[in-house]
Design a protein around this motif. Structure first.
Motif, PDB file in Angstrom:
ATOM      1  N   MET A   1     -21.937  -1.829  25.448  1.00  0.00           N
ATOM      2  CA  MET A   1     -22.346  -2.957  24.635  1.00  0.00           C
ATOM      3  C   MET A   1     -21.160  -3.444  23.807  1.00  0.00           C
ATOM      4  SD  MET A   1     -24.762  -4.899  24.136  1.00  0.00           S
ATOM      5  CE  MET A   1     -25.408  -6.088  23.056  1.00  0.00           C
ATOM      6  N   ILE A   2     -21.223  -4.689  23.404  1.00  0.00           N
ATOM      7  CA  ILE A   2     -20.156  -5.283  22.594  1.00  0.00           C
ATOM      8  C   ILE A   2     -20.693  -5.555  21.194  1.00  0.00           C
ATOM      9  CG2 ILE A   2     -18.620  -7.258  22.312  1.00  0.00           C
ATOM     10  CD1 ILE A   2     -18.687  -7.572  25.368  1.00  0.00           C
ATOM     11  N   THR A   3     -19.940  -5.125  20.204  1.00  0.00           N
ATOM     12  CA  THR A   3     -20.259  -5.405  18.810  1.00  0.00           C
ATOM     13  C   THR A   3     -19.273  -6.438  18.293  1.00  0.00           C
ATOM     14  OG1 THR A   3     -21.026  -3.144  18.483  1.00  0.00           O
ATOM     15  CG2 THR A   3     -20.481  -4.400  16.506  1.00  0.00           C
ATOM     16  N   LEU A   4     -19.799  -7.477  17.637  1.00  0.00           N
ATOM     17  CA  LEU A   4     -18.937  -8.493  17.045  1.00  0.00           C
ATOM     18  C   LEU A   4     -18.751  -8.213  15.570  1.00  0.00           C
ATOM     19  CD1 LEU A   4     -20.309 -11.798  18.622  1.00  0.00           C
ATOM     20  CD2 LEU A   4     -18.300 -10.492  19.311  1.00  0.00           C
ATOM     21  N   LEU A   5     -17.514  -8.272  15.129  1.00  0.00           N
ATOM     22  CA  LEU A   5     -17.198  -8.166  13.716  1.00  0.00           C
ATOM     23  C   LEU A   5     -16.952  -9.584  13.225  1.00  0.00           C
ATOM     24  CD1 LEU A   5     -14.614  -5.233  13.894  1.00  0.00           C
ATOM     25  CD2 LEU A   5     -17.076  -5.088  13.468  1.00  0.00           C
ATOM     26  N   THR A   6     -17.846 -10.082  12.371  1.00  0.00           N
ATOM     27  CA  THR A   6     -17.734 -11.450  11.901  1.00  0.00           C
ATOM     28  C   THR A   6     -18.311 -11.569  10.499  1.00  0.00           C
ATOM     29  OG1 THR A   6     -18.251 -13.766  12.397  1.00  0.00           O
ATOM     30  CG2 THR A   6     -19.920 -12.132  12.993  1.00  0.00           C
ATOM     31  N   ARG A   7     -17.781 -12.508   9.736  1.00  0.00           N
ATOM     32  CA  ARG A   7     -18.287 -12.751   8.381  1.00  0.00           C
ATOM     33  C   ARG A   7     -19.477 -13.699   8.378  1.00  0.00           C
ATOM     34  NH1 ARG A   7     -12.492 -13.933   5.754  1.00  0.00           N
ATOM     35  NH2 ARG A   7     -11.569 -11.998   6.456  1.00  0.00           N
ATOM     36  N   LYS A   8     -19.519 -14.575   9.374  1.00  0.00           N
ATOM     37  CA  LYS A   8     -20.586 -15.567   9.453  1.00  0.00           C
ATOM     38  C   LYS A   8     -21.753 -15.002  10.249  1.00  0.00           C
ATOM     39  CE  LYS A   8     -21.480 -20.252  10.924  1.00  0.00           C
ATOM     40  NZ  LYS A   8     -21.326 -21.391  10.099  1.00  0.00           N
ATOM     41  N   LYS A   9     -22.934 -15.147   9.707  1.00  0.00           N
ATOM     42  CA  LYS A   9     -24.116 -14.650  10.412  1.00  0.00           C
ATOM     43  C   LYS A   9     -24.333 -15.495  11.669  1.00  0.00           C
ATOM     44  CE  LYS A   9     -28.917 -13.754  10.082  1.00  0.00           C
ATOM     45  NZ  LYS A   9     -30.046 -13.316   9.450  1.00  0.00           N
ATOM     46  N   THR A  10     -24.476 -14.798  12.787  1.00  0.00           N
ATOM     47  CA  THR A  10     -24.682 -15.476  14.054  1.00  0.00           C
ATOM     48  C   THR A  10     -25.518 -14.581  14.963  1.00  0.00           C
ATOM     49  OG1 THR A  10     -23.583 -16.481  15.953  1.00  0.00           O
ATOM     50  CG2 THR A  10     -22.483 -14.601  14.978  1.00  0.00           C
ATOM     51  N   ASP A  11     -26.387 -15.187  15.745  1.00  0.00           N
ATOM     52  CA  ASP A  11     -27.222 -14.409  16.657  1.00  0.00           C
ATOM     53  C   ASP A  11     -26.632 -14.466  18.057  1.00  0.00           C
ATOM     54  OD1 ASP A  11     -29.182 -12.910  17.841  1.00  0.00           O
ATOM     55  OD2 ASP A  11     -30.575 -14.575  18.024  1.00  0.00           O
ATOM     56  N   CYS A  12     -25.717 -13.566  18.312  1.00  0.00           N
ATOM     57  CA  CYS A  12     -25.063 -13.503  19.616  1.00  0.00           C
ATOM     58  C   CYS A  12     -25.632 -12.398  20.490  1.00  0.00           C
ATOM     59  CB  CYS A  12     -23.565 -13.291  19.430  1.00  0.00           C
ATOM     60  SG  CYS A  12     -22.744 -14.683  18.650  1.00  0.00           S
ATOM     61  N   ALA A  13     -26.654 -11.710  20.023  1.00  0.00           N
ATOM     62  CA  ALA A  13     -27.218 -10.586  20.780  1.00  0.00           C
ATOM     63  C   ALA A  13     -27.628 -10.972  22.201  1.00  0.00           C
ATOM     64  CB  ALA A  13     -28.380  -9.954  20.024  1.00  0.00           C
ATOM     65  N   PRO A  14     -28.327 -12.103  22.404  1.00  0.00           N
ATOM     66  CA  PRO A  14     -28.689 -12.471  23.782  1.00  0.00           C
ATOM     67  C   PRO A  14     -27.466 -12.672  24.685  1.00  0.00           C
ATOM     68  CG  PRO A  14     -30.027 -13.693  22.226  1.00  0.00           C
ATOM     69  CD  PRO A  14     -28.948 -13.012  21.429  1.00  0.00           C
ATOM     70  N   LEU A  15     -26.437 -13.312  24.158  1.00  0.00           N
ATOM     71  CA  LEU A  15     -25.217 -13.512  24.939  1.00  0.00           C
ATOM     72  C   LEU A  15     -24.570 -12.174  25.266  1.00  0.00           C
ATOM     73  CD1 LEU A  15     -22.825 -15.138  26.151  1.00  0.00           C
ATOM     74  CD2 LEU A  15     -21.776 -14.908  23.905  1.00  0.00           C
ATOM     75  N   LEU A  16     -24.438 -11.316  24.279  1.00  0.00           N
ATOM     76  CA  LEU A  16     -23.773 -10.035  24.496  1.00  0.00           C
ATOM     77  C   LEU A  16     -24.526  -9.189  25.513  1.00  0.00           C
ATOM     78  CD1 LEU A  16     -22.729  -9.260  20.827  1.00  0.00           C
ATOM     79  CD2 LEU A  16     -21.327 -10.244  22.649  1.00  0.00           C
ATOM     80  N   THR A  17     -25.848  -9.213  25.446  1.00  0.00           N
ATOM     81  CA  THR A  17     -26.665  -8.471  26.414  1.00  0.00           C
ATOM     82  C   THR A  17     -26.464  -9.025  27.821  1.00  0.00           C
ATOM     83  OG1 THR A  17     -28.313  -7.915  24.735  1.00  0.00           O
ATOM     84  CG2 THR A  17     -29.026  -7.823  27.030  1.00  0.00           C
ATOM     85  N   ALA A  18     -26.551 -10.340  27.973  1.00  0.00           N
ATOM     86  CA  ALA A  18     -26.371 -10.975  29.281  1.00  0.00           C
ATOM     87  C   ALA A  18     -24.964 -10.729  29.817  1.00  0.00           C
ATOM     88  CB  ALA A  18     -26.655 -12.473  29.184  1.00  0.00           C
ATOM     89  N   PHE A  19     -23.987 -10.833  28.950  1.00  0.00           N
ATOM     90  CA  PHE A  19     -22.591 -10.635  29.336  1.00  0.00           C
ATOM     91  C   PHE A  19     -22.375  -9.215  29.848  1.00  0.00           C
ATOM     92  CE2 PHE A  19     -18.100  -9.730  28.548  1.00  0.00           C
ATOM     93  CZ  PHE A  19     -17.485 -10.881  29.018  1.00  0.00           C
ATOM     94  N   CYS A  20     -22.856  -8.245  29.097  1.00  0.00           N
ATOM     95  CA  CYS A  20     -22.684  -6.836  29.488  1.00  0.00           C
ATOM     96  C   CYS A  20     -23.408  -6.520  30.792  1.00  0.00           C
ATOM     97  CB  CYS A  20     -23.153  -5.906  28.368  1.00  0.00           C
ATOM     98  SG  CYS A  20     -22.035  -5.931  26.944  1.00  0.00           S
TER      99      CYS A  20
END
Length: 153
Positions: A1-20
């Motif tokens: 799985m990929i974890t994003l380190l970011t200051r701005k709140k963003t919902d990238c979970a669906p993208l990261l799941t699909a990407f992986c």
């Protein structure tokens, strides 16, 4: 799985799941993500690539891997965080440019930002689009991830 380190709140979970899923990633990766202004991304583009213009995304990989070869902590022990996660690099995204492109291409901002993040993640994993064959492979990966998310054109 990929974890994003970011200051701005963003919902990238669906993208990261699909990407992986699409790329067969099971290794825990970490990626730094920063959203920035047109001014800052232009300056960074000029300083790092010698291109004096605003761009949508810049990718800064920390590892030198060939497209399709998934890096491991064992292969890159100095790039691990001590907890088993491997740092792939950084992404710099210009949201203003993203919004403009979404409008130009006639699709949602959600699709555009997910596409750009997918594009950037692929660069961190060694994919590029300098040669036509490489470009075709990269585009196929991008579109497959977007299809998994039902964010087709």
């Amino acid at each position: 799985m990929i974890t994003l380190l970011t200051r701005k709140k963003t919902d990238c979970a669906p993208l990261l799941t699909a990407f992986c899923k699409e790329l067969g990633i099971s290794e825990p990766y970490v990626v730094e993500l920063e959203f920035t202004s047109p001014r800052k991304i232009r300056k960074t583009n000029r300083e790092t690539r010698g291109v004096d213009r605003v761009t949508d995304i810049l990718s800064f990989p920390t590892l030198s891997v060939a497209a399709g070869d998934l890096p491991t902590v064992e292969a890159y022990p100095l790039d691990g965080d001590g907890e088993g996660n491997l740092f792939l690099g950084s992404l710099l995204v210009c949201l203003k440019k993203c919004k403009k492109q979404a409008k130009e291409f006639g699709h949602s901002k959600k699709r555009e930002i997910n596409y750009l993040l997918c594009h950037g993640l692929l660069h961190l994993l060694g994919y590029d689009h300098e040669q036509e064959d490489d470009k075709r492979v990269m585009r196929e990966k991008e579109e497959a991830v977007m299809a998994r998310m039902n964010l087709t054109r």
